[in-house]
Design a protein around this motif. Structure first.
Motif, PDB file in Angstrom:
ATOM      1  N   MET A 110      30.682  15.949  36.445  1.00  0.00           N
ATOM      2  CA  MET A 110      31.484  15.089  37.289  1.00  0.00           C
ATOM      3  C   MET A 110      32.148  14.050  36.403  1.00  0.00           C
ATOM      4  SD  MET A 110      30.291  12.469  40.347  1.00  0.00           S
ATOM      5  CE  MET A 110      28.814  13.346  40.544  1.00  0.00           C
ATOM      6  N   GLY A 111      33.447  13.821  36.567  1.00  0.00           N
ATOM      7  CA  GLY A 111      34.162  12.849  35.769  1.00  0.00           C
ATOM      8  C   GLY A 111      34.693  11.705  36.605  1.00  0.00           C
ATOM      9  N   TYR A 112      35.100  10.633  35.922  1.00  0.00           N
ATOM     10  CA  TYR A 112      35.640   9.446  36.570  1.00  0.00           C
ATOM     11  C   TYR A 112      36.901   9.034  35.825  1.00  0.00           C
ATOM     12  CZ  TYR A 112      31.049   8.962  38.785  1.00  0.00           C
ATOM     13  OH  TYR A 112      29.916   9.175  39.509  1.00  0.00           O
ATOM     14  N   SER A 113      37.806   8.398  36.554  1.00  0.00           N
ATOM     15  CA  SER A 113      39.013   7.841  35.933  1.00  0.00           C
ATOM     16  C   SER A 113      38.991   6.328  36.096  1.00  0.00           C
ATOM     17  CB  SER A 113      40.273   8.389  36.609  1.00  0.00           C
ATOM     18  OG  SER A 113      40.367   9.785  36.437  1.00  0.00           O
ATOM     19  N   ALA A 114      39.304   5.616  35.030  1.00  0.00           N
ATOM     20  CA  ALA A 114      39.309   4.155  35.065  1.00  0.00           C
ATOM     21  C   ALA A 114      40.500   3.658  35.886  1.00  0.00           C
ATOM     22  CB  ALA A 114      39.383   3.603  33.648  1.00  0.00           C
ATOM     23  N   LEU A 115      40.220   2.762  36.838  1.00  0.00           N
ATOM     24  CA  LEU A 115      41.286   2.161  37.652  1.00  0.00           C
ATOM     25  C   LEU A 115      41.529   0.725  37.227  1.00  0.00           C
ATOM     26  CD1 LEU A 115      40.360   3.342  41.272  1.00  0.00           C
ATOM     27  CD2 LEU A 115      42.264   4.105  39.888  1.00  0.00           C
ATOM     28  N   LYS A 116      40.529  -0.105  37.387  1.00  0.00           N
ATOM     29  CA  LYS A 116      40.573  -1.518  37.031  1.00  0.00           C
ATOM     30  C   LYS A 116      39.261  -1.840  36.347  1.00  0.00           C
ATOM     31  CE  LYS A 116      43.352  -2.941  41.000  1.00  0.00           C
ATOM     32  NZ  LYS A 116      43.420  -3.788  42.159  1.00  0.00           N
ATOM     33  N   GLU A 117      39.083  -3.086  35.981  1.00  0.00           N
ATOM     34  CA  GLU A 117      37.856  -3.484  35.313  1.00  0.00           C
ATOM     35  C   GLU A 117      36.626  -3.172  36.148  1.00  0.00           C
ATOM     36  OE1 GLU A 117      37.941  -7.570  34.185  1.00  0.00           O
ATOM     37  OE2 GLU A 117      39.898  -7.379  33.255  1.00  0.00           O
ATOM     38  N   ARG A 150      36.355   8.612  41.234  1.00  0.00           N
ATOM     39  CA  ARG A 150      35.623   9.843  40.964  1.00  0.00           C
ATOM     40  C   ARG A 150      36.629  10.978  41.016  1.00  0.00           C
ATOM     41  NH1 ARG A 150      30.696   9.694  44.290  1.00  0.00           N
ATOM     42  NH2 ARG A 150      32.148  10.023  45.994  1.00  0.00           N
ATOM     43  N   ASP A 151      36.759  11.713  39.919  1.00  0.00           N
ATOM     44  CA  ASP A 151      37.789  12.741  39.792  1.00  0.00           C
ATOM     45  C   ASP A 151      37.642  13.861  40.819  1.00  0.00           C
ATOM     46  OD1 ASP A 151      38.902  11.316  37.691  1.00  0.00           O
ATOM     47  OD2 ASP A 151      37.935  12.523  36.146  1.00  0.00           O
ATOM     48  N   ILE A 152      36.432  14.234  41.139  1.00  0.00           N
ATOM     49  CA  ILE A 152      36.213  15.404  41.993  1.00  0.00           C
ATOM     50  C   ILE A 152      36.750  15.217  43.419  1.00  0.00           C
ATOM     51  CG2 ILE A 152      33.879  14.802  42.766  1.00  0.00           C
ATOM     52  CD1 ILE A 152      33.211  17.818  42.349  1.00  0.00           C
ATOM     53  N   ALA A 195      25.099   5.970  40.359  1.00  0.00           N
ATOM     54  CA  ALA A 195      25.362   7.266  39.723  1.00  0.00           C
ATOM     55  C   ALA A 195      26.386   7.116  38.607  1.00  0.00           C
ATOM     56  CB  ALA A 195      25.848   8.276  40.766  1.00  0.00           C
ATOM     57  N   TYR A 196      27.395   6.282  38.804  1.00  0.00           N
ATOM     58  CA  TYR A 196      28.409   6.066  37.763  1.00  0.00           C
ATOM     59  C   TYR A 196      27.779   5.411  36.536  1.00  0.00           C
ATOM     60  CZ  TYR A 196      32.282   4.202  35.132  1.00  0.00           C
ATOM     61  OH  TYR A 196      33.144   3.894  34.116  1.00  0.00           O
ATOM     62  N   ARG A 197      26.984   4.378  36.762  1.00  0.00           N
ATOM     63  CA  ARG A 197      26.368   3.694  35.627  1.00  0.00           C
ATOM     64  C   ARG A 197      25.410   4.626  34.866  1.00  0.00           C
ATOM     65  NH1 ARG A 197      26.453  -0.109  39.572  1.00  0.00           N
ATOM     66  NH2 ARG A 197      24.196  -0.096  39.925  1.00  0.00           N
ATOM     67  N   GLU A 198      24.697   5.500  35.580  1.00  0.00           N
ATOM     68  CA  GLU A 198      23.835   6.484  34.917  1.00  0.00           C
ATOM     69  C   GLU A 198      24.667   7.479  34.121  1.00  0.00           C
ATOM     70  OE1 GLU A 198      21.517   8.116  38.122  1.00  0.00           O
ATOM     71  OE2 GLU A 198      20.155   6.390  38.171  1.00  0.00           O
ATOM     72  N   TRP A 199      25.787   7.886  34.672  1.00  0.00           N
ATOM     73  CA  TRP A 199      26.706   8.806  34.008  1.00  0.00           C
ATOM     74  C   TRP A 199      27.208   8.179  32.706  1.00  0.00           C
ATOM     75  CZ3 TRP A 199      32.126   8.557  33.256  1.00  0.00           C
ATOM     76  CH2 TRP A 199      32.748   9.783  32.941  1.00  0.00           C
ATOM     77  N   LEU A 200      27.557   6.879  32.765  1.00  0.00           N
ATOM     78  CA  LEU A 200      27.987   6.172  31.555  1.00  0.00           C
ATOM     79  C   LEU A 200      26.850   6.111  30.529  1.00  0.00           C
ATOM     80  CD1 LEU A 200      30.025   3.037  32.730  1.00  0.00           C
ATOM     81  CD2 LEU A 200      30.892   5.034  31.504  1.00  0.00           C
ATOM     82  N   ALA A 201      25.647   5.797  31.008  1.00  0.00           N
ATOM     83  CA  ALA A 201      24.486   5.672  30.117  1.00  0.00           C
ATOM     84  C   ALA A 201      24.183   6.992  29.408  1.00  0.00           C
ATOM     85  CB  ALA A 201      23.269   5.191  30.897  1.00  0.00           C
TER      86      ALA A 201
END
Length: 167
Positions: free
Chosen positions: A1-8, A13-15, A31-37
């Motif tokens: 699963m991927g993410y695109s940066a919008l703002k700070e 979520r790309d999907i 889930a996003y923070r775990e994905w980053l980690a």
């Protein structure tokens, strides 16, 4: 699963296109923070085209003009509301005073106080409010021309739509 940066503080979520606040306590934020980690990083969003950027700037400009137009104006030392309802009521009062030059009205000022407007005062106040409103549209027209003339994103970004408005 991927993410695109919008703002700070937001990612998409790309999907599924869901917009997620990064710092929220929600399951999506976690889930996003775990994905980053786990060593992942968000994909930057593509830069807008010049046409898209111009459309966004024109929309922001129209909203800025409306805020300036309806922010009020000082006429003959009196602070007056300039919202659309007040403009319409002022027009009606001027028509009444033209039909009857002895017509006078108690007018509510922006601070909540009242002032008595006779025929001449009504005309002067209406002209002052109209000049304020027209000044806002004139400023918008100048900025629209500058936005239309911008040939690249940098020039467009340099156009300041926040200053220069009538007060």
């Amino acid at each position: 699963m991927g993410y695109s940066a919008l703002k700070e503080n937001l990612v998409r979520r790309d999907i599924d296109g869901a917009v997620i606040p990064i710092e929220s306590g929600s399951a999506d934020g976690l889930a996003y923070r775990e994905w980053l980690a786990a060593g992942n990083s968000p994909t930057p969003l593509p830069a807008p085209t010049l046409g898209q950027a111009k459309s966004a700037k024109l929309a922001a400009l129209a909203e800025r003009r409306w805020r300036a137009e309806t922010a009020g104006a000082v006429v003959d030392g009196m602070r007056l509301p300039t919202d659309e309802k007040t403009q319409a009521k002022l027009t009606a009062a001027v028509v009444a005073s033209v039909l009857d030059n002895n017509y006078a009205v108690n007018w509510k000022l922006a601070d909540g106080s009242f002032a008595s407007f006779d025929h001449a005062t009504l005309i002067a106040v209406a002209q002052g409010v109209r000049a304020h409103v027209q000044g806002c549209f004139d400023r918008e027209a100048t900025l629209v021309a500058a936005i239309d003339a911008a040939s690249e994103i940098g020039a467009l970004a340099a156009i300041d739509i926040e200053t220069g408005w009538p007060v």
